[in-house]
Design an enzyme around this catalytic site. Sequence first.
Site, PDB file in Angstrom:
ATOM      1  CG  ASP A 177      53.638  44.639  17.327  1.00  0.00           C
ATOM      2  OD1 ASP A 177      54.053  43.790  16.670  1.00  0.00           O
ATOM      3  OD2 ASP A 177      55.117  45.610  16.455  1.00  0.00           O
ATOM      4  CD  GLU A 400      52.960  51.583  10.717  1.00  0.00           C
ATOM      5  OE1 GLU A 400      53.305  52.646  10.517  1.00  0.00           O
ATOM      6  OE2 GLU A 400      53.869  50.520  11.490  1.00  0.00           O
TER       7      GLU A 400
HETATM    8  C1  2M8 Z   1      55.389  46.501  13.550  1.00  0.00           C
HETATM    9  O1  2M8 Z   1      56.379  45.938  14.464  1.00  0.00           O
HETATM   10  C2  2M8 Z   1      57.937  46.079  14.601  1.00  0.00           C
HETATM   11  C3  2M8 Z   1      58.496  45.413  15.531  1.00  0.00           C
HETATM   12  O2  2M8 Z   1      58.456  44.400  14.725  1.00  0.00           O
HETATM   13  C4  2M8 Z   1      57.533  47.159  15.666  1.00  0.00           C
HETATM   14  O3  2M8 Z   1      56.610  48.263  16.070  1.00  0.00           O
HETATM   15  O4  2M8 Z   1      58.320  48.293  15.552  1.00  0.00           O
HETATM   16  C5  2M8 Z   1      54.407  45.484  13.087  1.00  0.00           C
HETATM   17  O5  2M8 Z   1      53.145  46.292  12.839  1.00  0.00           O
HETATM   18  C6  2M8 Z   1      54.546  44.488  12.671  1.00  0.00           C
HETATM   19  O6  2M8 Z   1      53.292  43.456  12.029  1.00  0.00           O
HETATM   20  C7  2M8 Z   1      55.544  45.057  11.030  1.00  0.00           C
HETATM   21  O7  2M8 Z   1      55.802  43.662  10.629  1.00  0.00           O
HETATM   22  C8  2M8 Z   1      56.213  45.782  11.675  1.00  0.00           C
HETATM   23  C9  2M8 Z   1      56.674  45.808   9.822  1.00  0.00           C
HETATM   24  O8  2M8 Z   1      56.098  46.583   9.371  1.00  0.00           O
HETATM   25  O9  2M8 Z   1      55.717  46.644  12.230  1.00  0.00           O
END
Ligand code: 2M8
Length: 432
Positions: A177, A400
Site C-alpha cells: 500500500d 507483520e
Molecule cells: C495492508 O493493507 C490494508 C488494505 O488492504 C491496510 O493497510 O489496511 C497491506 O499490508 C496488505 O498487503 C495486506 O493484505 C493487508 C492485510 O494484512 O494489510
Amino acid sequence: MEARAAVDDVALGREAWSVLDANWTGSATVPAPGLYPHQWNWDSTFVAIGLSRWDTRRAGAELLSLLAGQWSTGMVPHIVFHPAAAEAYFPGPSVWRSQDHPASPNEVLTSGLTQPPLQGLALWWMWRHTTDREMAAALVRRLYPMLAAQHDYLTTARDLGGGGLAAIVHPWESGMDDSPVWDAPLEALPQVRYAYRSEGLADGHLDSHHDRYVSLALRYRDSGYDATYLREDHPFAVEDPMFNGIWLASCQALAELAPLAGADPQPYREAVERIRAALLERLWADGVFHTRDLRSGRLSPVCTVGCFGPMLDPGLPTERVADLVRLLESPRFMGAVGYPVPSCEIRAPQFDRSRYWRGPSWMNTNWLLRRAAAIHDQTGLAQVLGAGTLRLVRQAGFRECFDPFDGSGRGSRDFSWSAALTLDLLADTVDP
Ligand code: 2M8
C-alpha cells in the site's frame, strides 16, 4: 530491539499453528487479530501456501472461502468481509456497498478492488506438496474454472495500457500500500481530507495518502465499479511488476494444472509468453523492472522489492535474472542490511525503516523471492533468504513486518502469513 530467546524449530512450528488457530474464524483465517478482522485476498492465499504440506483441507477451505467472494466479472476481491466484525475495519462494507452491484455474490460482502492474483500459484503449490492427492485433485477441479474466470477478468478488464499487462487501479490492489512507487500517481490526485483510521497513522502510514486512498476507492465505487470508467476516466492506473510477475506465475501454474482439470493449457502458455514480453518491453529499464504510471506515461525511478516480481517467471532470460540477482544482493538491497529483504532500496530518499512498505522486510515478499531464486537455481540466494527469514521470526515472533537492520518486529503481532510461511520454510528441517 525487542528480542526473545531463540526457539527451536519444533517450538516455532507449534507457535505458528497456535497463531493460525487463533486467527481462524471457522471458514477462513484473518490476517491478524484486531486490526484486520476480515479475510484478505493475498493474506489468505499465503496462508493456503503455508498449509499446503500440512493440511490440504484447511488450505482448500481458505481458497474456497476467498473465492466465494468472487464477482461474476471474475474479479476476486481484496477483502471478503466477516459478518461478525462488519464495520470493525475502515473502509468496511458500508463504504464498498458491494451488495448494490449486480456482479457481486449474493450472500457475501466484499470490497470492490482486487489484490495480486496468487491463487493459481497457491493451487499448484498445494498440488505439488499435498499428502492427500485425492483431495487436492478434487480442489483443483473445483477451483480451476474460478481461476480461469479471474484470468479472463485481468486480461479483458485490466489491460488498461493495451500492452498485455494488468493494471492496478488503487495502491491497495498491489498489497504494498504505502510503497513510494505510488507517491507520484497519488500526488497527481486532488488533495482531500477524510478521517481515516487515525489511531494507526503515526505508526506506519502517510496521512494525506490515506485520504487519497479512500477518495480513489469512492470514485471507483461511484462509477458502479465500471470497466469503461476505469479505462477512460479513473485517475490511478499503474502497471506493477510484482502484480504482473505473480499473474505470470499463476498462468504458468494453470498451464501445468490444466490436464488435471480437463482444461486446455495452451491459452495459459500463451499468456505466460505475452506477459513476459510485455514486462520486458514496458517495464524494464536500467537493469531492473519498474512500475509504469499509465496516466503520466512515466516509469517510477524508485526501486522496491516489487521490482523483482518478474523473477517468478521460469522463462525470464538468464541475463535479466543475473541483473536482478546482482541488484538484490547489492548494498542497495540485501548487501547493506542484516535481514532480508528491505521493501525499498535503502539509498532512496523515500526509504524509511519504520513505515509500511517503505523499508521494513516482509515475510511474504521474502517467500516469493526465495521461490524465484529456487526457480532460477540460485541455491545460495534461496538459502540466505530462507535462513534470514526464519531468523526474523525466531527472534521477533510472527510480526507483520520487520526492521531490516536489526530484525525487530513492527506492526501487528500474531500475523497469519508470517506464521503460515514459517511452516512452509520449516518444512525443509522439521518432520511432519
Ligand atoms: C495492508 O493493507 C490494508 C488494505 O488492504 C491496510 O493497510 O489496511 C497491506 O499490508 C496488505 O498487503 C495486506 O493484505 C493487508 C492485510 O494484512 O494489510
